[in-house]
Motif scaffolding. Structure first.
Motif, short mmCIF file in Angstrom:
data_model
loop_
_atom_site.label_atom_id
_atom_site.label_comp_id
_atom_site.label_asym_id
_atom_site.label_seq_id
_atom_site.Cartn_x
_atom_site.Cartn_y
_atom_site.Cartn_z
N THR A 506 0.86 -1.14 -0.03
CA THR A 506 -0.05 0.21 -0.01
C THR A 506 1.03 1.28 0.03
OG1 THR A 506 -0.05 0.13 2.28
CG2 THR A 506 -1.85 -1.32 1.45
N SER A 507 0.35 2.27 -0.30
CA SER A 507 0.96 3.58 -0.37
C SER A 507 -0.16 4.64 -0.14
CB SER A 507 1.72 3.96 -1.52
OG SER A 507 0.93 4.11 -2.74
N ALA A 508 0.40 5.90 0.29
CA ALA A 508 -0.56 7.18 0.37
C ALA A 508 -0.14 8.22 -0.02
CB ALA A 508 -1.28 7.18 2.05
N ASN A 509 -0.72 9.29 -0.54
CA ASN A 509 -0.29 10.65 -1.07
C ASN A 509 -0.99 11.79 -0.34
OD1 ASN A 509 -0.35 8.89 -3.75
ND2 ASN A 509 1.42 10.34 -3.87
N PRO A 510 -0.51 12.15 0.64
CA PRO A 510 -1.13 13.14 1.45
C PRO A 510 -1.49 14.59 0.76
CG PRO A 510 1.18 13.20 2.26
CD PRO A 510 0.93 11.95 1.24
N SER A 511 -2.50 14.92 1.14
CA SER A 511 -2.65 16.50 0.59
C SER A 511 -1.70 17.27 0.79
CB SER A 511 -4.05 16.86 1.09
OG SER A 511 -5.19 15.99 1.01
N GLY A 512 -1.35 18.17 -0.30
CA GLY A 512 -0.23 19.10 -0.13
C GLY A 512 1.15 18.41 -0.47
N GLU A 513 1.06 17.37 -0.75
CA GLU A 513 2.42 16.68 -1.03
C GLU A 513 3.46 17.35 -1.94
OE1 GLU A 513 4.28 12.24 -1.99
OE2 GLU A 513 2.40 12.87 -2.77
N THR A 514 2.66 17.88 -2.95
CA THR A 514 3.54 18.55 -3.91
C THR A 514 3.18 19.84 -4.25
OG1 THR A 514 1.87 18.26 -5.62
CG2 THR A 514 3.55 16.44 -5.67
N ALA A 515 2.70 20.46 -2.74
CA ALA A 515 2.62 22.04 -2.74
C ALA A 515 3.61 22.72 -2.95
CB ALA A 515 1.99 22.32 -1.41
N GLY A 516 3.68 23.70 -3.47
CA GLY A 516 4.78 24.45 -4.07
C GLY A 516 5.64 23.85 -5.27
N GLN A 517 5.41 22.56 -5.53
CA GLN A 517 6.01 21.99 -6.83
C GLN A 517 5.05 21.84 -7.98
OE1 GLN A 517 8.60 21.00 -6.71
NE2 GLN A 517 9.36 19.95 -5.13
N SER A 518 3.58 22.27 -7.83
CA SER A 518 2.73 22.02 -8.96
C SER A 518 1.91 22.99 -8.98
CB SER A 518 1.96 20.58 -8.67
OG SER A 518 1.18 20.67 -7.66
N GLY A 519 0.99 23.03 -9.91
CA GLY A 519 -0.15 24.00 -10.13
C GLY A 519 -1.44 23.82 -9.03
N GLY A 520 -1.45 23.20 -8.32
CA GLY A 520 -2.28 23.04 -7.06
C GLY A 520 -3.34 21.81 -7.36
N ALA A 521 -2.95 20.83 -8.35
CA ALA A 521 -3.69 19.50 -8.51
C ALA A 521 -3.80 18.74 -7.11
CB ALA A 521 -3.22 18.82 -9.60
N ASP A 522 -2.76 18.74 -6.34
CA ASP A 522 -2.78 18.10 -5.08
C ASP A 522 -3.89 18.49 -4.02
OD1 ASP A 522 -1.77 20.46 -4.34
OD2 ASP A 522 -0.02 19.60 -3.51
N ALA A 524 -4.00 21.84 -3.03
CA ALA A 524 -3.63 23.02 -2.55
C ALA A 524 -4.59 24.54 -3.25
CB ALA A 524 -2.09 23.71 -2.97
N ALA A 525 -5.46 24.02 -4.38
CA ALA A 525 -6.44 24.87 -4.98
C ALA A 525 -7.69 24.26 -4.76
CB ALA A 525 -6.12 25.19 -6.32
N GLY A 526 -8.62 25.25 -5.03
CA GLY A 526 -10.28 24.88 -4.87
C GLY A 526 -10.57 24.55 -3.43
N GLY A 527 -10.21 25.50 -2.49
CA GLY A 527 -10.65 25.29 -1.20
C GLY A 527 -9.59 24.86 -0.31
N GLY A 528 -8.43 24.78 -0.61
CA GLY A 528 -7.20 24.29 0.32
C GLY A 528 -7.54 22.70 0.61
N PHE A 529 -6.56 22.22 1.56
CA PHE A 529 -6.39 20.81 1.75
C PHE A 529 -6.63 20.43 3.06
CE2 PHE A 529 -2.44 21.70 3.58
CZ PHE A 529 -1.64 22.62 2.62
N ARG A 530 -7.14 21.39 3.59
CA ARG A 530 -7.28 20.79 5.08
C ARG A 530 -8.34 19.98 5.40
NH1 ARG A 530 -8.39 27.00 7.40
NH2 ARG A 530 -9.27 27.20 5.20
N ASP A 531 -9.29 19.60 4.65
CA ASP A 531 -10.35 18.58 4.70
C ASP A 531 -10.08 17.36 3.94
OD1 ASP A 531 -11.57 20.34 6.55
OD2 ASP A 531 -12.72 21.26 4.98
N LEU A 532 -9.00 17.43 3.24
CA LEU A 532 -8.61 16.30 2.25
C LEU A 532 -7.87 15.12 2.97
CD1 LEU A 532 -8.12 18.07 -1.10
CD2 LEU A 532 -9.93 16.65 -0.43
N LYS A 533 -8.28 14.07 3.11
CA LYS A 533 -7.56 12.96 3.61
C LYS A 533 -6.25 12.53 2.63
CE LYS A 533 -10.78 11.37 7.07
NZ LYS A 533 -11.62 10.15 7.47
N PRO A 534 -5.49 11.73 2.91
CA PRO A 534 -4.39 11.11 1.91
C PRO A 534 -5.39 10.21 0.86
CG PRO A 534 -3.68 10.85 4.10
CD PRO A 534 -5.02 11.18 4.30
#
Length: 655
Positions: A506-522, A524-534
């Motif tokens: 198994t693996s998991a990609n936490p929200s914000g993992e690529t913050a500052g590295q991408s255009g927000g697809a992780d 970081a856009a669309g309401g932030g990632f505070r409520d997004l689980k991995p």
């Protein structure tokens, strides 16, 4: 043309060993072993039997293309018994193929495709393994390298690519796999290796690799590189870089070893985003326009990319016994990635008028990281069952801040589609630096445990468990996740030189993992990632590995599927990023590495991928059933060499 000079000075060896070494009949490891055996025999003859402590030889070049064991402390059994696909690219293969960067190496490695800044991501190495992005799953000596940058090959001993979900090994991410670059380290003996390469397109490249044994237990190594070349097949595009990597080891061939190392790289390139894509009659299937492949649509007076990388590392290793060892590594990393690059594209009416719009992309990115990692491995038995244990603790702090460049006017210009002029006056010049924005700070704590259990010579069970605490802070958004990952693999050995295995991880990609590295697809856009689980992923693999021709040739084959659930998608009503997506990649992979005869070597692999979006929505569009992006369905690579004489070999390959 390439000229390569080598010098091996063997201290304390008998004439017999020196003769064998001089005619190339002993490898470096064999030479070191022979010298050690002679020293032991001499000591025994003078003082009686002496019990020697454990000896580890680090940093030695791997002879040939086949590698038996991983450099990582997390793999405790030979690669033939590891229930995963592990592709190892040795320094010999890197040099023979003339690869000067990680991108060059990965471009010829099946199962991996490369991104090039799509979606607003910063310029830098962006590999996709088995269909999933691995830009944040790259490691140097087992430690994560978060910065989006360019990696050189002059200080790489080997590259280990572990395929499939691997969070139990590497932590967060690692959905399709991970890439570990093993640095060159000091070793016993004195050696000088230099290379000079000149060629078309003003190519000039030189490297130096010096290993000097200062004392019985102290060795120093220096790797350095200078590179200046135009890019073949492209007008007005050039690459300039230099690097240096000194290191010293104290306690060589003793129970306790300390290695201090530094790696510095400076680049000054002309960035190149190629030629534009035309919608033509079918906008859903864009194609390149019929122009000269060498056309460069940027501006030499404006476009640049400069990268600065500094790594300072302290590695401490200790052998408690023949079977128990511990390693602690601390590292400080600093990277700057600054660029202004032209993005050729078509605005309305451009193509019909024979023009192309020269839009600009720019960025200033500065990252700083601190890492500390401790790995313990060893062997023991319980009731006749053998255990190969690996355990460790990891802590890190990564800080990334981004800025930009501001132009004095409209930065977009126009170039002739069929005859662009790279030396034309650039629009928007001069540019000035803008202030860095608020930093993205990531803190992690992790612990892992794995055990390769040998019930008997035919059956092995591999179990792994890892806990990650992932804490990210971006401006007003922050989130902390506790992530558990596990893996299980069962290996059956019908013969000593072969294995058949099945594994699940198994693996998991936490929200914000690529913050500052991408255009927000992780998220970081669309309401932030505070409520997004991995996001959650799992991989299953069925494979087999065999060693033939007196264990000189390794053959591998695997069937696999990686599936990501709770993937990020867009709510069609609110437009927020939510975890409602699903996708998967299925495929088959074959590989061969090593010697068919003592003179004939081969490195070959083939990968077929079937990547599919199961559920994904963005911008009100339903993408269900589409092929995942950035994936080449079929990859094939071959490289082979033949030693005509001990001093002369010929080779070639295709991709």
């Amino acid at each position: 043309m390439r000229v390569r000079i080598k010098s091996n000075l063997l201290h304390g060896a008998s004439p017999y060993v020196l003769v064998l070494a001089s005619v190339g009949l002993l490898s470096p490891v064999a030479i070191a072993t022979a010298v050690a055996q002679e020293g032991e025999q001499a000591q025994q003859s003078q003082n009686g039997p002496v019990k020697l402590g454990p000896v580890r030889v680090g940093g030695e070049e791997t002879e040939g293309y086949k590698v038996n064991e991983s450099d990582s402390y997390k793999f405790t059994v030979p690669l033939v018994d590891v229930p995963k696909t592990v592709t190892v690219i040795t320094s010999d293969l890197i040099k023979e193929r003339g690869a000067s960067s990680l991108t060059d190496v990965l471009r010829t490695t099946p199962g991996i495709t490369l991104g090039a800044g799509e979606g607003g991501t910063p310029l830098g190495d962006r590999p996709f393994i088995r269909g999933y992005e691995a830009s944040t799953d790259m490691f140097i000596d087992g430690m994560r390298d978060l910065a989006r940058t360019t990696h050189e090959s002059f200080n790489i001993e080997q590259i280990e690519i572990v395929k499939g979900s691997g969070s139990t090994i590497t932590g967060r991410g690692s959905t399709g796999g991970s890439i570990n670059m093993v640095s060159k380290r000091p070793h016993a003996g004195t050696r000088f290796d230099a290379s000079l390469q000149v060629g078309t397109d003003n190519t000039k490249r030189g490297t130096v690799d010096i290993n000097y044994q200062v004392a019985e237990t102290v060795a120093f190594r220096l790797n350095a590189m200078g590179h200046d070349a135009d890019v073949a097949g492209r007008d007005a595009v050039d690459v300039q870089r230099w690097g240096v990597a000194p290191s010293v080891t104290f306690g060589l061939n003793t129970d306790t070893r300390v290695t201090l190392s530094y790696y510095g790289l400076r680049t000054d390139d002309t960035p190149d985003l190629g030629i534009p894509f035309s919608g033509g009659a079918n906008p859903d299937q864009p194609t390149p326009p019929n122009v000269d492949r060498s056309n460069f649509y940027g501006y030499k007076g404006r476009d640049f990319r400069k990268v600065e990388t500094d790594l300072a590392t302290i590695m401490i290793e200790h052998d408690f016994s023949d079977v128990w060892s511990i390693r602690n590594v601390s590292r400080y990393a600093r990277t700057y990635n600054d660029y202004i690059v032209t993005r050729p594209s078509f605005s309305a009416g451009d193509e019909a008028a024979g023009l192309v719009t020269t839009a600009v992309r720019n960025s200033r990115r500065h990252s700083e990281s601190l890492f500390n990692q401790t790995d313990l491995n060893g062997k023991f038995e319980t009731g006749g069952i053998k255990h190969n244990l690996a355990a460790g603790l990891e802590i890190s702090r990564e800080r990334l801040k981004a800025g930009a460049y501001a132009s004095t006017g409209n930065s977009n210009g126009k170039q002739d589609l069929y005859n662009p002029d790279p030396y034309a006056a650039a629009p928007g010049v001069p540019y000035t630096e803008t202030a860095y924005g608020s930093p993205t700070t990531t803190k992690t704590k992790a612990a892992y445990l794995s055990d390769a259990i040998e019930f008997n010579p035919q059956w092995l069970l591999n179990l792994g468990l890892r806990y990650d605490e992932y804490d990210i802070d971006v401006v007003t958004d922050s989130r902390k996740d506790e992530i558990w990952s596990y893996s299980v693999g069962l290996t059956f050995k019908p013969a000593e030189n072969g294995s058949i295995y099945v594994s699940y991880g198994t693996s998991a990609n936490p929200s914000g993992e690529t913050a500052g590295q991408s255009g927000g697809a992780d998220g970081a856009a669309g309401g932030g990632f505070r409520d997004l689980k991995p996001e959650k992923s799992r991989s299953i693999e069925l494979g087999t590995k065999w060693e033939l021709f007196d264990n000189q040739l390794a053959l591998t084959a695997a069937l696999f599927e990686t599936k990501k659930t709770d993937a990020r998608s867009q709510d069609p009503v609110t437009g927020d990023i939510v975890l409602s997506g699903n996708n998967r990649t299925r495929g088959v992979e074959f590989g061969a590495a090593g010697r068919i005869t003592p003179e004939w070597q081969v490195f070959a692999s083939y990968t077929y991928l079937d990547p599919k979006i199961l559920t994904y929505r963005s911008g009100g569009v339903d993408f269900d059933g589409n092929v995942m992006k950035f994936v080449a369905k079929q990859n094939f690579g071959l490289w082979t060499t033949y030693d005509v004489t001990p001093e002369f070999s010929v080779g070639g390959g295709a991709n």
